[in-house]
Write an enzyme that holds these catalytic residues in place. Sequence first.
Site: not given
Ligand code: NBG
Length: 764
Positions: A320, A499-500, A505, A606, A610
Amino acid sequence: MADAVTQTRDAGTGIARYAGKPIANCTNLELFNALLRMVRDAAQARGTNQGKKRLYYVSAEFLIGKLLSNNLINLGLYEQVRAELAAAGRSLAELEELESEPSLGNGGLGRLAACFLDSCATLGLPADGIGLAYHCGLFRQSFLGNKQCETPDGWLTWGQESWMRRASLHQTVSFGDFDVTSTLYDIDVTGYGSKCARLRLFDVDSADERLIKDGIAFDKRRVAQGLTLFLYPDDSDDEGRILRVYQEYFMCSNAAQLILAECEERGSNLRDLADYAAVQINDTHPSMIIPELIRLLVQRGIAFDEARGIVRDVCAYTNHTILAEALECWPKSFLQRVAPQIVPIIERLDADVRKSCKEPFVQIVDEHDNVHMANMDIHLSHSTNGVAALHTKILEDVELAPFRRLYPERFNNKTNGITFRRWCIACNPELAALVDRTIGDGWRHDATQLERLLEHEDDALLGELAAIKRRNKERFATWIERHQGAKVDPESVFDVQSKRLHEYKRQQLNLLWAIDAYLGIKAGKLPRRKVTVIFGAKAAPAYTIAKDVIHAILCLSQVVAADPVANKWLQIVMIENYNVTAAERLIPAADISEQISLASKEASGTGNMKFMLNGALTLGTMDGANVEIAGLVGADNIFTFGESSDEVIARYQRGDYDPMSYYQDDERIKAAVDFLLSHDMLAAGDGHSLDRLAHELMCKDWFMTFPDFDAYLAEKDRMLEAAEDEATWQSKCLVNIAKAGFFSSDRTIAEYNRDIWHLTPDAD
Ligand code: NBG
């Protein structure tokens, strides 16, 4: 359940029966508990998808969100229950407020796991998620003095009504110097009009929340008591890192024991395990399941080489991220301490690799005795996938190229998806109803049918879309005022980045835009319409710069709000404790979806999907799944900017990026960065933190904010101009909604099953 909901009015339908008294006489809590029990029974009555071969999706995170509405929708009970409550003068929405959101995940990775379970259930696939029951979750975020504070997220009140059912299973996990006993809790994952999947969460019996002292701090050496208190305990020191290894081994050993026992029960002789189990390793946290399964198979009399082959046929790995720091790598000494029984196995696997391949990059154990979990996953599984086309290509061609040369047939892409049940039907019911009225409800099972919306484009449809967006913005405004006292103007453009919090990002890029806009307003350059910039993000507690970004955003928010001219044109809001519940309010209300990661760094995203599904337009770099969104909607219906992933990768390879030269040569960059240390900002905040952030940007800027700055400003301006032409804007939104079908997690899961798992759907 059918009989329960068709009972006579006097006796009450299912709800009153479960509450033991008429609805009107119940408190909200009594009603919530009654509904919870009723839904749990209804799910049980549906049953669980069965089959010879079962998927075990092992993951440190499952960000499932509140379950009541979603379950009611999936069980086909939502409308009946809503109407029945309404007839008694009660509101389902109020009951939903009582539900606390399980804090079992951090971001996209965990939410993806939750969407996947929903789709597995819906598609009839026999599937279980396996993870841990963290008592206090990630953490609860609050803002104090314009800074993020972390406190335990006590989402679980043990003993009270809960979605979790205690299973009768107890297992022992042996660590180097002590044993623990685990208990299993199950949550039914309802499918849309189908049977259920299960989320199976292990807890350690010795867990003790009293260990938590100050905020989220606790004595990390007390492993047996602290093991399942938090997801991702602070890993800034060795004690924290070792605790994570303990957690991971606890999860993997429990999962491996459970899988073997269940498969044997279904008739496996273990040599044929691959006919009974597919294990999906979700990122590297569950990697130790590989040596653990081998260990248990050998213990049951299977020769090592055969066990290794069996495990390879069973396991598949999803990557991921391409960020090196997220590819876990543990000192062998940690593993030796936590689980000495798997160390000889890892050494043997490493020796096998060395025999056939000398390249240092692909070794499992490096020359410093660090164990590279992703390397073990790739060697010892039959499939490695990325989560969007670009991401998989970068893995294949750059980041994991030596592995690709070794195992070309193992690499594949599975572009992420989202469940439309939660991310449209539940969170945007008006939009879902409009779609039903326009093209029928077939899209609820086959999301590609959304494309047919385009055949119905006319002024009336666009007008309805605009009206729904407006009402969603009003609803969000009401919610955020109640949530944290912030007043936002639904008339303004809602420009959202949620997002995080991570430098890649690039929330800091958006922050610099906001500063530039503020300075522009001060200089008399007024926007066409007020812009409300809305952030939602948690920073990892030990990630200093990420917390500095939050601090700067909150300080700027205060500065702008205090300015009597600027506050008419610009507002900056940061949602406190952003989570799934907040996202469900926010996303349907968004106009602009900020997806501005440094190209090549966002595996997929993701949230981008959404927002698109809910009729927001993307402002993004050509990164992750944005690339696929752009391909689907066409250049007229997305706003893109910035350097390409190839350019970025080349910059890293050259190693010659110099942020200071941008700072010195570009007046707008300089003014925005300098403003971080302006009198007003310093009056609102902490000079050390603001200075550290300014310094980081000028001297390091590892995620290359400055080279994209001008292009971002220009594209955002173009986008804000486009937002003023309502009809054209809504027509673009319609294209985005219509093309979102590809991003249904039903499609993603069908691909995983076709290419990797090969499960037979439970037909009845
Ligand atoms: C995250 C990515 C996203 C991705 C999601 C689901 C982690 C380590 N990875 O880009 O940053 O959409 O995983 O695949 O949280």
